[in-house]
Motif scaffolding. Sequence first.
Motif, PDB file in Angstrom:
ATOM      1  N   GLU A 120       0.827  -1.201   0.000  1.00 52.51           N
ATOM      2  CA  GLU A 120       0.000   0.000   0.000  1.00 52.51           C
ATOM      3  C   GLU A 120       0.868   1.261   0.000  1.00 52.51           C
ATOM      4  O   GLU A 120       1.817   1.368   0.763  1.00 52.51           O
ATOM      5  N   PHE A 121       0.493   2.216  -0.863  1.00 50.22           N
ATOM      6  CA  PHE A 121       1.202   3.491  -0.939  1.00 50.22           C
ATOM      7  C   PHE A 121       0.182   4.623  -0.797  1.00 50.22           C
ATOM      8  O   PHE A 121      -0.656   4.811  -1.681  1.00 50.22           O
ATOM      9  N   ARG A 122       0.246   5.333   0.297  1.00 45.04           N
ATOM     10  CA  ARG A 122      -0.640   6.492   0.490  1.00 45.04           C
ATOM     11  C   ARG A 122      -0.161   7.622  -0.403  1.00 45.04           C
ATOM     12  O   ARG A 122       1.015   7.990  -0.385  1.00 45.04           O
ATOM     13  N   PHE A 280      -4.982   5.900  -2.170  1.00 48.05           N
ATOM     14  CA  PHE A 280      -3.868   4.965  -2.269  1.00 48.05           C
ATOM     15  C   PHE A 280      -3.625   4.529  -3.706  1.00 48.05           C
ATOM     16  O   PHE A 280      -4.519   4.579  -4.558  1.00 48.05           O
ATOM     17  N   TYR A 282      -1.734   0.713  -5.107  1.00 48.50           N
ATOM     18  CA  TYR A 282      -1.197  -0.566  -4.642  1.00 48.50           C
ATOM     19  C   TYR A 282      -0.398  -1.222  -5.763  1.00 48.50           C
ATOM     20  O   TYR A 282      -0.739  -1.117  -6.949  1.00 48.50           O
ATOM     21  N   LEU A 302       5.496   9.077  -5.998  1.00 50.86           N
ATOM     22  CA  LEU A 302       5.605   9.493  -4.600  1.00 50.86           C
ATOM     23  C   LEU A 302       6.466  10.743  -4.440  1.00 50.86           C
ATOM     24  O   LEU A 302       6.246  11.551  -3.531  1.00 50.86           O
ATOM     25  N   ALA A 325       4.912   5.516   2.816  1.00 48.39           N
ATOM     26  CA  ALA A 325       4.743   4.994   1.460  1.00 48.39           C
ATOM     27  C   ALA A 325       6.101   4.842   0.774  1.00 48.39           C
ATOM     28  O   ALA A 325       6.380   3.831   0.106  1.00 48.39           O
ATOM     29  N   LYS A 326       6.971   5.835   0.948  1.00 49.29           N
ATOM     30  CA  LYS A 326       8.304   5.771   0.351  1.00 49.29           C
ATOM     31  C   LYS A 326       9.134   4.639   0.958  1.00 49.29           C
ATOM     32  O   LYS A 326       9.861   3.928   0.246  1.00 49.29           O
ATOM     33  N   ASN A 328       7.911   1.910   2.203  1.00 45.06           N
ATOM     34  CA  ASN A 328       7.351   0.676   1.654  1.00 45.06           C
ATOM     35  C   ASN A 328       7.954   0.369   0.286  1.00 45.06           C
ATOM     36  O   ASN A 328       8.262  -0.787  -0.038  1.00 45.06           O
TER      37      ASN A 328
END
Length: 335
Positions: A120-122, A280, A282, A302, A325-326, A328
């Motif tokens: 998952e990336f916000r 998000f 993904y 990002l 997020a980064k 991740n």
Amino acid sequence: MLKRIVGAGLVVAAVMPFAAMAQEATPEATPVELPAVDALAVTGDIIVAGSSTVFPLTEAVAGLFTDEGYSGAITIDSIGTGGGFERFCETAETDIANASRPIKDEEAAACEANGRTPIEFRVGTDALAIVVSAENDFLESLTLEQLGQIFTGQITTWDQLDASYPAETIQLFSPGSDSGTFDYFVEEAAAPLFEDAEDDIAAGQEAVLNAPGIQLSEDDNVLVQGIEGSPYAIGYFGFAYFMENADQLKLVGIDAGDGVVVPDEVTAEDGSYPLSRPLFIYSAASVIEAKPQIGDFISFYLTNVNDVIAEVGYFPASVDALNLAKENLLAALGQ
């Protein structure tokens, strides 16, 4: 469905719950720096599908990626969050899923079954816009309870809400059930009216889907057109679609018990607007390993999302949330 082509419990620990990610940024927070991406050197196509809400944000970043020199094709389909996870997890047709809600356990399990542990990336924050036509000269605000009552068919004419309002049928416009926007609305506005039910969310969903005369569409532009066309219509969608049509629509303030609040950058991020939510994208480490251009694009996304997010009509995620997020992504890249 919108399609745009730009250019020529099984979730891993990296997928943190939104509550853990959306902590308020502190003054000491320092943005994580990702390795620079040379868009001119990136090759291979990129396939994205999912949320209609995240669609314009991903489209804007993809346009910037192309402007920076990327010469491949980025296909972006707007099919709703659920449809996006189906394509990413079940049929493994896409590289990235746009989502306006966190992935569900059963969707994550489908991903795992295809060797895709979802990450998952916000990427931002949205405020769900409750809107009426600019021709509506009587409605300024609603309580959260009244909003739920309208969309579950418990209030069907405007004068039932207030005797001074027109005795006209309320015309309802809503995203369809494949939409993460729909899921979020049900959870926040409809389900609380059915707290005594065995499954309040299922009861709320059924009530909205069966509300008299409701018009459903996965295409937010269809909803905009319907609401614009009548002073007695009301609907909801992501804030960006309101911004694009602000001359034809009017925002409705929402009161969740602490006074009427309208969405803006401050109220969306600090939670005082009761219908703010995370956005998000993904992907999966296995996808990034097989197609390095996906890691490059997510890194570019990002790094640059805050350059375009306000222009699109959404609000930046906190520094802490974007940093996670980064991190991740760095973990997925083995860095």
